[in-house]
Scaffold this motif. Structure first.
Motif, mmCIF file in Angstrom:
data_model
loop_
_atom_site.group_PDB
_atom_site.id
_atom_site.type_symbol
_atom_site.label_atom_id
_atom_site.label_comp_id
_atom_site.label_asym_id
_atom_site.label_seq_id
_atom_site.Cartn_x
_atom_site.Cartn_y
_atom_site.Cartn_z
ATOM 1 N N LEU A 105 0.411 1.415 -1.646
ATOM 2 C CA LEU A 105 1.043 0.166 -1.197
ATOM 3 C C LEU A 105 0.099 -1.011 -1.339
ATOM 4 C CD1 LEU A 105 2.714 1.543 2.066
ATOM 5 C CD2 LEU A 105 3.807 1.124 -0.127
ATOM 6 N N ALA A 106 -0.910 -0.872 -2.197
ATOM 7 C CA ALA A 106 -1.872 -1.959 -2.404
ATOM 8 C C ALA A 106 -1.136 -3.213 -2.856
ATOM 9 C CB ALA A 106 -2.903 -1.552 -3.447
ATOM 10 N N GLY A 107 -1.520 -4.325 -2.270
ATOM 11 C CA GLY A 107 -0.869 -5.590 -2.585
ATOM 12 C C GLY A 107 0.202 -5.976 -1.590
ATOM 13 N N SER A 108 0.656 -5.010 -0.780
ATOM 14 C CA SER A 108 1.641 -5.313 0.257
ATOM 15 C C SER A 108 0.954 -5.935 1.463
ATOM 16 C CB SER A 108 2.372 -4.031 0.676
ATOM 17 O OG SER A 108 2.989 -3.413 -0.427
ATOM 18 N N SER A 109 1.741 -6.498 2.356
ATOM 19 C CA SER A 109 1.183 -7.100 3.562
ATOM 20 C C SER A 109 0.647 -6.013 4.487
ATOM 21 C CB SER A 109 2.253 -7.905 4.293
ATOM 22 O OG SER A 109 3.267 -7.042 4.785
ATOM 23 N N ARG A 110 -0.175 -6.407 5.445
ATOM 24 C CA ARG A 110 -0.756 -5.439 6.384
ATOM 25 C C ARG A 110 0.345 -4.765 7.198
ATOM 26 N NH1 ARG A 110 -5.777 -4.397 7.978
ATOM 27 N NH2 ARG A 110 -6.090 -3.379 10.000
ATOM 28 N N LEU A 111 1.361 -5.516 7.597
ATOM 29 C CA LEU A 111 2.465 -4.930 8.349
ATOM 30 C C LEU A 111 3.187 -3.867 7.526
ATOM 31 C CD1 LEU A 111 4.047 -7.983 10.224
ATOM 32 C CD2 LEU A 111 2.925 -6.004 11.246
ATOM 33 N N SER A 112 3.418 -4.147 6.258
ATOM 34 C CA SER A 112 4.105 -3.188 5.394
ATOM 35 C C SER A 112 3.291 -1.915 5.237
ATOM 36 C CB SER A 112 4.364 -3.811 4.016
ATOM 37 O OG SER A 112 5.221 -4.931 4.117
ATOM 38 N N ARG A 113 1.974 -2.066 5.048
ATOM 39 C CA ARG A 113 1.136 -0.875 4.888
ATOM 40 C C ARG A 113 1.160 -0.007 6.141
ATOM 41 N NH1 ARG A 113 -2.410 -4.667 2.689
ATOM 42 N NH2 ARG A 113 -3.839 -4.487 4.454
ATOM 43 N N PHE A 114 1.208 -0.648 7.306
ATOM 44 C CA PHE A 114 1.235 0.128 8.544
ATOM 45 C C PHE A 114 2.596 0.783 8.768
ATOM 46 C CE2 PHE A 114 -2.847 -1.502 9.774
ATOM 47 C CZ PHE A 114 -3.308 -0.562 10.687
ATOM 48 N N PHE A 115 3.671 0.021 8.600
ATOM 49 C CA PHE A 115 4.992 0.555 8.924
ATOM 50 C C PHE A 115 5.515 1.522 7.873
ATOM 51 C CE2 PHE A 115 5.026 -3.034 11.876
ATOM 52 C CZ PHE A 115 5.577 -2.432 12.992
ATOM 53 N N TYR A 116 5.018 1.437 6.637
ATOM 54 C CA TYR A 116 5.479 2.339 5.585
ATOM 55 C C TYR A 116 4.417 3.359 5.167
ATOM 56 C CZ TYR A 116 9.361 -0.903 5.130
ATOM 57 O OH TYR A 116 10.463 -1.686 5.392
ATOM 58 N N GLY A 117 3.173 3.178 5.637
ATOM 59 C CA GLY A 117 2.104 4.083 5.254
ATOM 60 C C GLY A 117 1.460 4.800 6.418
ATOM 61 N N TRP A 118 0.820 4.043 7.325
ATOM 62 C CA TRP A 118 0.066 4.667 8.406
ATOM 63 C C TRP A 118 0.966 5.289 9.470
ATOM 64 C CZ3 TRP A 118 -4.535 5.692 7.058
ATOM 65 C CH2 TRP A 118 -5.314 4.802 6.321
ATOM 66 N N ILE A 119 1.971 4.535 9.940
ATOM 67 C CA ILE A 119 2.781 5.022 11.057
ATOM 68 C C ILE A 119 3.558 6.293 10.722
ATOM 69 C CG2 ILE A 119 4.729 4.453 12.569
ATOM 70 C CD1 ILE A 119 3.683 1.630 12.734
ATOM 71 N N PRO A 120 4.218 6.406 9.534
ATOM 72 C CA PRO A 120 4.898 7.676 9.233
ATOM 73 C C PRO A 120 3.970 8.887 9.253
ATOM 74 C CG PRO A 120 5.652 5.954 7.748
ATOM 75 C CD PRO A 120 4.500 5.378 8.517
ATOM 76 N N GLN A 121 2.741 8.726 8.761
ATOM 77 C CA GLN A 121 1.785 9.837 8.809
ATOM 78 C C GLN A 121 1.370 10.168 10.234
ATOM 79 O OE1 GLN A 121 -1.453 10.120 5.710
ATOM 80 N NE2 GLN A 121 -0.982 7.958 5.519
#
Length: 509
Positions: free
Chosen positions: A173-189
């Protein structure tokens, strides 16, 4: 020469040789434990320990008889108190968890870390006493008392959970906003770990909600304190068993599918909110919480005012708070190591459920309730606080260690030793790093609880906070609360440094 001589160059180490002056992990754990034991022994000489009751066992007998003969004259009243307790806890956790996620996203900012540390360092009772002066005994007072410190706790824990996840998914998700990286990357994991901690924190919220009754909110703690004060131990036992049943059955009724219905019902179950004068709220936070010399621009006068409070009240209260904390911390550790094997099936066999039930009781009952019970037996000294904190935290740590022991039992060899040898030579050495990590993690919590014990008349910081509120000295009360928060921030920072120095990982709750 006839033989080949082999020598080591100066300063060169042979393979596997431990560098000189470098202690082994076991030696570091031993030294750290001994230092804390020594500090706890020294603290006992400063703690106000005195038995005020000439014959506490007579009172203990009456309490014991009440525990086996519970009775409550109005079942509807008790049910409503239980529903209020659950409602405050549900809504408090729901809002604080959402705020905790937002704070965790920007936890890399120092201002967010400091803010989170400060708000979680103030006990729910202190927040309740503070907001009660503005909003009275209303739903808003109870909710804010839980939401604010819990948001800081969630922020810290969620941030640690995020750091333990793999970055592979987030890198896509490089290039996405910090919120996007968290809600679509960190939080699901991290969601399984987050969900587990939210469930645990809900149990904590039930305890917090209950003890808010000690300051007048209509939760179970209100009826418990009233019954104890009147000496009606059968009624107190009825409240106690209802609360224990509430905590012990959480896993059977706290279903995520029913959570929306629970939250909606909790909103309608809250006590009515009285009207609040906005100008009074503004005056309280901008004027009443600050000493008059400071408001008048008299800096020397303000420094003199703060100096007097530090000398007359903060100094003695800090000595008692720290002494109780250190003694309770070590006693919690001793109890945890003694109790956890009896709750592990791998260590004691099929009767492990007896030990687990005991630990369920100890970790479910809030420290304030236990301290109130011991205060009836031994009087308002440091002794009830030390016993209450040690029993609750020792039970909680023992419960977690027993779970870890159970999880690791499937990986053990068939020729493992049995009996005491299994505990001392195989399981305990494996559990000890987790034990120390949990003890350091609870250090900050025990400090918060020690300060709060003052509302029962024990001479910690909470005693002077409660007295200041009763005297309508809001400026003094607020300053003492800030001192308690600063003390907890220092302990939290020291705990993290010692965990890192000892190579201890964040404990698994």
């Amino acid at each position: 020469m006839g033989g080949k001589s082999v020598s080591l160059a100066k300063g060169e180490k042979s393979k596997g040789e431990k560098p000189k002056g470098k202690k082994s992990t076991g030696a570091r754990f031993r030294d750290l434990s001994l230092w804390f034991v020594l500090v706890a022994i020294v603290s006992l000489f400063f703690a106000d320990i005195f038995l005020y009751q000439p014959d506490p066992w007579e009172e203990f007998t009456r309490i014991g008889w009440g525990m086996v003969t519970p009775f409550w004259p109005d079942a509807n009243e008790l049910l409503m108190s239980a529903l209020y307790t659950v409602s405050f806890a549900l809504l408090g956790v729901a809002v604080s968890a959402a705020l905790g996620v937002l704070l965790a996203i920007w936890f890399h900012w120092r201002v967010v870390r400091v803010f989170s540390a400060v708000i979680r360092s103030v006990h729910e009772i202190f927040w309740g006493l503070l907001f009660m002066q503005v909003f009275g005994l209303s739903a808003l007072t109870g909710l804010l008392a839980i939401i604010i410190p819990f948001a800081g706790i969630f922020a810290k824990v969620f941030s640690d959970v995020f750091h333990q996840q793999s970055s592979a998914t987030v890198d896509t998700l490089a290039g996405s906003s910090r919120l996007s990286r968290f809600f679509y990357g960190w939080i699901p994991q991290a969601w399984p770990a987050m969900r587990s901690y939210i469930r645990y924190r809900f149990e904590c919220a039930l305890r917090s909600s209950a003890i808010l009754g000690f300051i007048g909110l209509p939760t179970l703690g209100f009826h418990l304190e009233t019954a104890f004060r009147q000496g009606d131990y059968s009624e107190a036992a009825a409240v106690f068993w209802v609360f224990l049943l509430l905590i012990g059955t959480v896993r059977f009724w706290f279903y995520k599918k029913l959570l929306p219905a629970y939250l909606l019902g909790a909103v309608f179950m809250l006590p009515e909110m009285p009207p609040v004068n906005a100008s009074f709220v503004w005056q309280f936070f901008t004027q009443d919480l600050w000493p008059s010399p400071l408001l008048n621009g008299d800096l020397p006068g303000a420094m003199s005012w703060y100096g007097n409070v530090l000398a007359d009240e903060v100094g003695p209260a800090l000595i008692q708070t720290i002494a109780i904390t250190q003694a309770a911390l070590v006693l919690s550790g001793v109890m945890a190591l003694a109790w956890y094997p009896f709750a592990s099936r791998w260590l004691v066999g099929r009767y492990y459920w007896v030990g687990r039930f005991k630990l369920l009781v100890l970790r479910s009952v809030p420290e304030l309730m236990l301290a109130y019970l011991f205060m009836l037996l031994f009087g308002p000294s440091a002794l009830p606080a030390i016993f209450a904190l040690a029993l609750h935290n020792g039970g909680l740590i023992a419960f977690l260690l027993a779970n870890h022991s159970q999880d690791a039992s499937s990986q053990q060899r068939l020729d493992s030793p049995s009996g005491l040898a299994r505990y001392f030579y195989q399981d305990l050495p494996q559990r000890y790093p987790a034990f120390l990590a949990l003890l350091f993690y609870r250090w900050e919590v025990i400090m918060r609880e020690s300060a709060m014990m003052g509302v029962l008349g024990i001479a910690t910081l909470g005693f002077y906070v409660d007295s200041a509120f009763e005297e309508i000295r809001f400026d003094k009360a607020f300053f003492l609360i800030l001192v308690a928060a600063a003390l907890n921030v220092i302990v939290d920072s020291l705990s993290r440094r010692l965990r890192r120095a000892a190579g201890l990982k964040t404990p698994r709750m």
